[in-house]
Scaffold this motif. Structure first.
Motif, mmCIF file in Angstrom:
data_model
loop_
_atom_site.group_PDB
_atom_site.id
_atom_site.type_symbol
_atom_site.label_atom_id
_atom_site.label_comp_id
_atom_site.label_asym_id
_atom_site.label_seq_id
_atom_site.Cartn_x
_atom_site.Cartn_y
_atom_site.Cartn_z
ATOM 1 N N SER A 95 36.240 29.079 58.113
ATOM 2 C CA SER A 95 35.756 27.942 58.891
ATOM 3 C C SER A 95 35.419 28.362 60.321
ATOM 4 N N ALA A 96 36.292 29.176 60.913
ATOM 5 C CA ALA A 96 36.038 29.661 62.267
ATOM 6 C C ALA A 96 34.785 30.542 62.315
ATOM 7 N N GLY A 97 34.619 31.389 61.292
ATOM 8 C CA GLY A 97 33.439 32.245 61.225
ATOM 9 C C GLY A 97 32.162 31.453 61.059
ATOM 10 N N THR A 98 32.208 30.391 60.251
ATOM 11 C CA THR A 98 31.029 29.538 60.065
ATOM 12 C C THR A 98 30.660 28.840 61.364
ATOM 13 N N GLN A 113 21.547 22.059 55.444
ATOM 14 C CA GLN A 113 21.461 21.460 54.115
ATOM 15 C C GLN A 113 21.734 22.491 53.020
ATOM 16 N N VAL A 114 21.236 23.697 53.215
ATOM 17 C CA VAL A 114 21.496 24.753 52.234
ATOM 18 C C VAL A 114 22.977 25.088 52.183
ATOM 19 N N GLN A 115 23.653 25.074 53.328
ATOM 20 C CA GLN A 115 25.087 25.332 53.335
ATOM 21 C C GLN A 115 25.861 24.244 52.590
ATOM 22 N N LEU A 116 25.381 23.012 52.685
ATOM 23 C CA LEU A 116 25.983 21.939 51.891
ATOM 24 C C LEU A 116 25.788 22.199 50.403
ATOM 25 N N ASP A 117 24.626 22.726 50.040
ATOM 26 C CA ASP A 117 24.360 23.068 48.642
ATOM 27 C C ASP A 117 25.297 24.185 48.179
ATOM 28 N N GLN A 135 32.238 13.204 49.231
ATOM 29 C CA GLN A 135 32.182 13.429 50.673
ATOM 30 C C GLN A 135 31.047 14.388 51.033
ATOM 31 N N ILE A 136 30.928 15.484 50.274
ATOM 32 C CA ILE A 136 29.842 16.433 50.538
ATOM 33 C C ILE A 136 28.496 15.775 50.296
ATOM 34 N N ALA A 137 28.385 15.027 49.203
ATOM 35 C CA ALA A 137 27.113 14.386 48.855
ATOM 36 C C ALA A 137 26.716 13.350 49.901
ATOM 37 N N LEU A 138 27.687 12.625 50.445
ATOM 38 C CA LEU A 138 27.382 11.620 51.458
ATOM 39 C C LEU A 138 26.768 12.267 52.703
ATOM 40 N N VAL A 139 27.341 13.373 53.130
ATOM 41 C CA VAL A 139 26.783 14.095 54.279
ATOM 42 C C VAL A 139 25.386 14.610 53.943
ATOM 43 N N ALA A 140 25.239 15.180 52.733
ATOM 44 C CA ALA A 140 23.944 15.742 52.334
ATOM 45 C C ALA A 140 22.858 14.666 52.291
ATOM 46 N N ILE A 160 10.411 26.534 53.825
ATOM 47 C CA ILE A 160 11.583 26.838 54.649
ATOM 48 C C ILE A 160 12.860 26.731 53.814
ATOM 49 N N ASP A 161 12.923 25.689 52.981
ATOM 50 C CA ASP A 161 14.102 25.501 52.138
ATOM 51 C C ASP A 161 14.259 26.655 51.152
ATOM 52 N N SER A 162 13.147 27.136 50.589
ATOM 53 C CA SER A 162 13.214 28.249 49.643
ATOM 54 C C SER A 162 13.733 29.521 50.309
ATOM 55 N N VAL A 163 13.244 29.797 51.517
ATOM 56 C CA VAL A 163 13.686 30.992 52.232
ATOM 57 C C VAL A 163 15.165 30.889 52.579
ATOM 58 N N MET A 164 15.582 29.735 53.096
ATOM 59 C CA MET A 164 16.978 29.539 53.471
ATOM 60 C C MET A 164 17.891 29.599 52.243
ATOM 61 N N THR A 165 17.445 28.990 51.154
ATOM 62 C CA THR A 165 18.240 29.016 49.917
ATOM 63 C C THR A 165 18.396 30.437 49.415
ATOM 64 N N LEU A 166 17.335 31.215 49.494
ATOM 65 C CA LEU A 166 17.400 32.612 49.059
ATOM 66 C C LEU A 166 18.395 33.396 49.909
ATOM 67 N N ILE A 167 18.358 33.183 51.220
ATOM 68 C CA ILE A 167 19.285 33.884 52.110
ATOM 69 C C ILE A 167 20.728 33.510 51.797
ATOM 70 N N ALA A 168 20.971 32.250 51.468
ATOM 71 C CA ALA A 168 22.341 31.788 51.233
ATOM 72 C C ALA A 168 22.857 32.138 49.840
ATOM 73 N N PHE A 169 21.995 31.998 48.817
ATOM 74 C CA PHE A 169 22.478 32.121 47.449
ATOM 75 C C PHE A 169 22.348 33.529 46.871
ATOM 76 N N LEU A 170 21.470 34.356 47.433
ATOM 77 C CA LEU A 170 21.339 35.700 46.883
ATOM 78 C C LEU A 170 22.645 36.496 46.987
#
Length: 452
Positions: free
Chosen positions: A93-96, A140-144, A182-187, A249-259
């Motif tokens: 959490s601190a690192g994020t 949003q990608v981090q929520l995913d 809770q996560i879905a509500l924020v998303a 933008i979402d595709s690039v961010m998703t790739l960075i997060a999920f790869l």
């Protein structure tokens, strides 16, 4: 199209790409480990833990230990595991939180530079607005990602509950559903507000284009189709960019997060059908399958942008003659109108034929793609190489990475429409600047409006 809204667009986008790469390299080489010294997380409850808890090794449990000793030993093991989990969660959490501080600082430096280096009328929307959209998309990608982790925990809980009656309490089950809620509500909240902001952002872009063209109206009003270019094409350009740009933008961010997530989960999968043992197999399957699909559909739809462009030209020629006929009885006569509509008909029939084999390739590819992760996981599933929760995480992460690589596949028809609009506006701007028309326009004029 771009200079009206962005300051020095070519240099702006190139500098953004270079700055982004530099910031990523700096983060992984130096900045990530500097959080304990520079993070402001302690002011907001995200401080780094002082030091790792000391956990002594558990004493060995005698084979003849009674039930009470075994229960005490299990409780002690669970307590130590919870202590380590809490410590790791606090550091994560601190690192994020430190990562978000780093991103805000990187954005601030880039925006301040461009705001001073190249002042622009629309800089507040084009420069600051673009940064806001990218930052929120990353959130949003981090929520995913959080939802993907939840799937692993939840389906492991389901597997445990189905394997042994009453091994999971109803409160634990509802607790997991509440966590998702809770996560879905924020998303949902962030998605709605982001869409509202993006709509305003895109309309400002359209306004910038409209103001630019209208400032030259006395020069452009005699250009064929000027009114359509200023009103309809700028409107459609803005509308398409609203969906296409955000999804990119979402595709690039998703790739960075999920790869990296898929890379880690690929450790559970060591064998592929017909191939055998392949390290990090799922990552390579997703990349190769996406490259194959992109190439396939690019080849199948290679003629579509030109046909879409010609379609707008023949429609405009037909519409223009009808408009003239409203005020001049000598215009819009049956032979002329019939010839113009025949051009419309021929171009549409060409479009239908090209979309026929394009859609055959597209839908066949996408349907096979639904089964692909399960085919790749087949040997590991048969060998019981992971739990149900891990399988759900793998399938979902694989889908996110695959869809990110398949941006061109999923958006191809929209990209075709955007290219046709871009070609028309490009020809319009060439006429404004007294430059030669693009080849596709010259061919169209030489054939007298016939799209052949």
């Amino acid at each position: 199209m771009f200079e009206s809204f962005f300051p020095r667009p070519k240099l702006f986008f190139i500098s953004f790409a270079v700055w982004s790469i530099a910031c990523v390299v700096l983060w992984f080489s130096v900045a990530r480990d500097a959080g304990e010294s520079f993070s402001l997380g302690g002011w907001f409850g995200f401080e780094y833990p002082a030091e790792a808890p000391e956990v002594e090794p558990l004493p060995a449990l005698a084979e003849d230990a009674d039930e009470a000793a075994r229960a005490a030993h299990a409780a002690l093991r669970a307590e130590r595991a919870a202590t380590m989990t809490a410590y790791e969660s606090a550091r994560e959490s601190a690192g994020t939180f430190w990562l978000y501080q780093y991103m805000v600082l990187a954005y601030a430096i880039f925006l301040a530079f461009w705001y001073r280096f190249s002042p622009h009328r629309w800089a507040r929307w084009s420069v600051f607005g673009s940064a806001a959209i990218i930052f929120v998309t990353w959130f949003q990608v981090q929520l995913d990602v959080m939802i993907n982790e939840w799937f692993g925990v939840f389906y492991d809980l389901i597997q445990q509950a189905l394997a042994k009656p009453h091994s999971v309490t109803f409160e634990e089950y509802l607790g997991q559903l509440l966590t998702f809620g809770q996560i879905a509500l924020v998303a949902i909240t962030v998605a709605v507000l982001t869409r509202f902001f993006v709509s305003h952002y895109i309309f400002r872009w359209r306004t910038a284009m409209n103001d630019h063209y209208m400032s030259l109206w006395e020069r452009v009003r005699h250009i064929e189709g000027a009114s359509q270019r200023v009103q309809e094409d700028t409107m459609r350009f803005a509308g398409i960019m609203e969906g296409l740009g955000v999804s990119l933008i979402d595709s690039v961010m998703t790739l960075i997060a999920f790869l990296p997530i898929l890379w880690g989960l690929s450790g559970f999968v060591t064998h592929l059908p017909l191939v055998g043992e392949v390290p990090q197999a799922l990552v390579f399957v997703a990349i190769l399958w996406s490259i194959f699909g992109t190439g396939l559909l690019a080849l199948a739809g290679i003629r579509l942008p030109g046909l879409e462009f010609r379609n707008q030209r023949v429609e405009a020629a037909y519409r223009k003659e009808l408009v003239y006929g409203e005020d001049d009885a000598g215009r819009a006569q049956p032979p002329t109108v019939a010839e113009l509509f025949d051009n419309v008909r021929r171009n549409y029939f060409r479009l239908y034929l090209n979309y026929l084999y394009f859609n055959i390739a597209r839908y066949a590819y996408l349907q096979v793609g639904v089964l692909l992760p399960y085919i790749a996981l087949g040997p590991t599933i048969v060998a019981a190489g992971f739990t149900l929760g891990v399988m759900q995480q793998i399938v979902r992460a694989f889908g996110r990475v695959e869809n990110s690589f398949q941006y061109l596949v999923n958006s191809w028809t929209t990209i075709v429409e955007l290219l046709s609009i871009y070609k028309r506006l490009q020809a319009f701007e060439a006429a404004i600047n007294d430059q030669p028309l693009p080849k596709i326009d010259r061919d169209f004029m030489e054939h007298g409006g016939d799209p052949a």
